[in-house]
Design a protein around this motif. Structure first.
Motif, PDB file in Angstrom:
ATOM      1  N   ASP A  98       0.861  -1.188   0.000  1.00 20.70           N
ATOM      2  CA  ASP A  98       0.000   0.000   0.000  1.00 20.70           C
ATOM      3  C   ASP A  98       0.895   1.234   0.000  1.00 20.70           C
ATOM      4  O   ASP A  98       1.638   1.478   0.956  1.00 20.70           O
ATOM      5  CB  ASP A  98      -0.911  -0.010   1.227  1.00 20.70           C
ATOM      6  CG  ASP A  98      -1.989   1.069   1.160  1.00 20.70           C
ATOM      7  OD1 ASP A  98      -2.084   1.753   0.125  1.00 20.70           O
ATOM      8  OD2 ASP A  98      -2.740   1.210   2.140  1.00 20.70           O
ATOM      9  N   CYS A 106       0.115   4.923   2.537  1.00 21.76           N
ATOM     10  CA  CYS A 106      -0.858   4.167   3.334  1.00 21.76           C
ATOM     11  C   CYS A 106      -1.367   4.921   4.547  1.00 21.76           C
ATOM     12  O   CYS A 106      -2.270   4.434   5.242  1.00 21.76           O
ATOM     13  CB  CYS A 106      -0.238   2.846   3.778  1.00 21.76           C
ATOM     14  SG  CYS A 106       1.318   3.066   4.659  1.00 21.76           S
ATOM     15  N   GLY A 118      -2.567   3.236   7.904  1.00 17.69           N
ATOM     16  CA  GLY A 118      -2.645   1.798   7.657  1.00 17.69           C
ATOM     17  C   GLY A 118      -4.026   1.193   7.741  1.00 17.69           C
ATOM     18  O   GLY A 118      -4.156  -0.034   7.845  1.00 17.69           O
ATOM     19  N   LEU A 173      -4.712  -1.585   5.129  1.00 15.01           N
ATOM     20  CA  LEU A 173      -3.931  -2.789   5.394  1.00 15.01           C
ATOM     21  C   LEU A 173      -4.521  -3.582   6.557  1.00 15.01           C
ATOM     22  O   LEU A 173      -4.553  -4.820   6.529  1.00 15.01           O
ATOM     23  CB  LEU A 173      -2.477  -2.414   5.694  1.00 15.01           C
ATOM     24  CG  LEU A 173      -1.669  -1.879   4.508  1.00 15.01           C
ATOM     25  CD1 LEU A 173      -0.301  -1.400   4.966  1.00 15.01           C
ATOM     26  CD2 LEU A 173      -1.526  -2.936   3.425  1.00 15.01           C
ATOM     27  N   GLY A 195       3.344  -1.476   3.957  1.00 13.09           N
ATOM     28  CA  GLY A 195       2.940  -0.115   3.639  1.00 13.09           C
ATOM     29  C   GLY A 195       4.135   0.807   3.578  1.00 13.09           C
ATOM     30  O   GLY A 195       5.122   0.605   4.299  1.00 13.09           O
ATOM     31  N   ALA A 235       6.249  -1.837   7.586  1.00 14.52           N
ATOM     32  CA  ALA A 235       6.118  -0.479   7.054  1.00 14.52           C
ATOM     33  C   ALA A 235       7.492   0.137   6.885  1.00 14.52           C
ATOM     34  O   ALA A 235       8.423  -0.167   7.627  1.00 14.52           O
ATOM     35  CB  ALA A 235       5.269   0.388   7.989  1.00 14.52           C
TER      36      ALA A 235
END
Length: 377
Positions: A85, A88, A91, A94, A107, A125
């Motif tokens: 993503d 993002c 999140g 996600l 992400g 991430a």
């Protein structure tokens, strides 16, 4: 379009909206650079606070919106698909995918605070911009850009770069506001034009963008997504894939987008005249306190008659804005910035969505000043 911004903002205070004569795509002819926009999303991200930003997944609107996207993707991709993503935020999408059984999720976002928040949720991430994607990232079966492309100064370059993270047959999910359906919405005038939204897509232009990056469009459709205040927001999405023949294709002419946006701008101009009613309700020279320093306030402060009033306070719940200067005042939290003002002060609620709930929050403070909700005009 012109905007009142904080002195530290790297974004332009004005731009012209133009249309490409060849393909019909509509965008902001901005003087900002890739570096300017990159700094804005790194240092002034609006998406860090889950309580004030969209996309965190904590609101009913976000949960409905993400459920729709996850349902679509679950019909096309297996739960073991590797998914990235891009942009993002906190999140939320996600997390919705993880709750549906997807497990290989990553992400990236330019905001360190967003990245830290996602890691706290147990998600992989990385802090990155589209100009600085980590070399060890990928490959992915699916890359998602949900409400990101409208923010990018060079969207074709972005997609071309992200395509390198896909194997042959890998896919990209793109979703943006649908500029062909801006009209007739119960939002404040020029709601869809702000300092961040510099590209305006419909189904044709979104598909053209994918083809310009050498992707093959598998599907594209329009939809409405829920936002605060019980309203619906027009959106468009497409899924495109990387094929062996990844050459850029000639764009299809988009003959309707320019006219649709011209109609929207005419509608906004007519609705803006109603702000004259607000002017009549506030005696000349009345001190004003602004609740909100976002895009609505940035446009509102450019109205000529506003300059007839003295702004005595500006408040906002966004921690990123607190401490910044706006309209000649230092932005403060609402419970601090509205104390000890002149008794005839009028508090203007300049929140584009759900101004009524903000007004209720103001009333709970028990302050004596009269208030008006800008979005009601």
């Amino acid at each position: 379009m012109s905007f009142t911004l904080t002195p530290t903002s790297p974004l332009p205070r004005a731009y012209t909206v133009v249309a490409c004569q060849r393909c019909g795509f509509v965008y902001a002819d901005t003087t900002g650079t890739v570096e300017d926009y990159g700094r804005h999303y790194t240092d002034f991200s609006l998406y860090e606070d889950p309580h004030t930003a969209t996309g965190s997944g904590t609101s009913d609107e976000d949960r409905e919106r993400f459920s729709d996207v996850v349902g679509l993707l679950a019909r096309r991709f297996p739960s073991h698909a590797r998914i990235l993503d891009v942009g993002c935020g906190s999140g939320g999408l996600l997390v919705a995918l993880r709750n549906h059984g997807f497990s290989r999720l990553t992400g990236i976002d330019p905001s360190e605070r967003c990245v830290s928040h996602m890691r706290g949720l147990g998600l992989a991430a990385a802090r990155a911009t589209l100009d600085d994607i980590p070399g060890d990232l990928g490959p992915f079966d699916l890359v998602m850009l949900s409400h990101v492309l409208e923010h990018l100064l060079e969207p074709v370059s972005a997609l071309t770069s992200l395509k390198k993270l896909l194997p042959q047959g890998g896919s990209i999910y793109l979703e943006t506001p649908d500029a062909s359906r801006y009209t007739g919405r119960p939002f404040v005038p020029y709601y869809f034009f702000d300092t961040e939204h510099i590209n305006h897509f419909d189904q044709v232009s979104l598909a053209n963008l994918a083809r310009a990056a050498g992707l093959e469009v598998a599907c594209a459709a329009a939809k409405d997504i829920p936002v605060k205040g019980g309203h619906r927001y027009p959106a468009v999405f497409c899924i495109a894939s990387k094929t062996a023949d990844d050459q850029a294709a000639t764009p299809l002419p988009d003959t309707t987008l320019r006219q649709a946006l011209s109609s929207y701008l005419a509608e906004c101009a007519a609705r803006s005249l109603r702000f004259a009613l607000l002017d009549r309700e506030i005696a000349a020279g009345t001190p004003l306190a602004l609740w909100g320093a976002g895009s609505f306030a940035q446009r509102f402060m450019e109205l000529p008659w506003v300059k007839n009033h003295q702004v005595v306070a500006v408040v906002d719940r966004d921690h990123k804005k607190v401490g910044q200067e706006f309209a000649g005042r230092t932005i403060a939290p609402p419970d601090q910035g509205l104390k000890d003002l002149p008794v005839d002060t009028v508090v203007l609620v300049l929140v584009a969505l759900d101004g009524e709930s903000v007004a209720q929050e103001y009333l709970r403070l028990g302050l004596p000043y009269r208030y008006l909700i800008g979005s009601n005009y």
